[in-house]
Design a protein around this motif. Structure first.
Motif: not given
Length: 194
Positions: A125-129
């Motif tokens: 869900i979140l990568a990459p930041v």
């Protein structure tokens, strides 16, 4: 002299010797700075974890967490020194927790499953930041980093499935779990200031 000045000075010296153009000089300067930060960070982890007698699990956690960080990004402090110090403290703490989990026989057969599922969902869900200092503008690169982050977690799962070394299992799982926590928006609203 700050780290950026030092890496520029080193790259200037190399450029004069090899006659590289300005674009390659910038790349070289970034590589030198990254290398210096990696070495300094590793030395800080070695030093702090040695003091607390948890060097092996701390280095395992650092290796796995740091490897995932290269692909997934994560929270940043406002100076490299703060980032390095916090990493050394956190990975030393992870080393301590790993040893205690093994000492008190808290590692069961299905121990890693919740950690792996948490990591897979989080990177999916979140990568990459990215950060304001290193934004990821390319959609293709963003997609590639996400896929590589997921593959990395799956590879860790496979490797840990075949090992009987509890210290490796616990330390690596906690290392990548910590790295996944740094992906959450609460840690990435802006560069963290202390």
């Amino acid at each position: 002299m700050n780290l950026s000045d030092l890496s520029n000075q080193i790259s200037d010296t190399i450029v004069m010797e090899t006659k590289l153009d300005n674009e390659k000089k910038e790349i070289l300067s970034y590589a030198v700075e990254t290398f210096i930060l990696s070495i300094t960070g590793t030395l800080l982890v070695v030093l702090t974890s040695y003091i607390f007698h948890v060097m092996i699990p701390a280095l395992i956690a650092t290796f796995f967490g740091g490897s995932l960080r290269r692909l997934s990004g994560g929270a940043h402090f406002n100076t490299p020194f703060k980032c390095l110090m916090s990493g050394a403290i956190i990975y030393t703490f992870i080393g301590f927790i790993s040893e205690q989990a093994i000492r008190f026989e808290l590692v069961q057969v299905k121990f890693g499953l919740p950690f792996i599922l948490f990591c897979l969902i989080t990177v999916g869900i979140l990568a990459p930041v990215d950060s304001p200092g290193k934004p990821i503008r390319s959609k293709k690169l963003r997609r590639t980093l996400k896929i590589l982050s997921i593959i990395f977690v799956l590879v860790v799962m496979v490797v840990l499935n075949f090992t009987q070394l509890n210290l490796l299992k616990v330390s690596s799982l906690l290392g990548i779990t910590y790295q996944c926590i740094t992906l959450f928006p609460i840690f990435n609203r802006k560069e963290v200031e202390l």
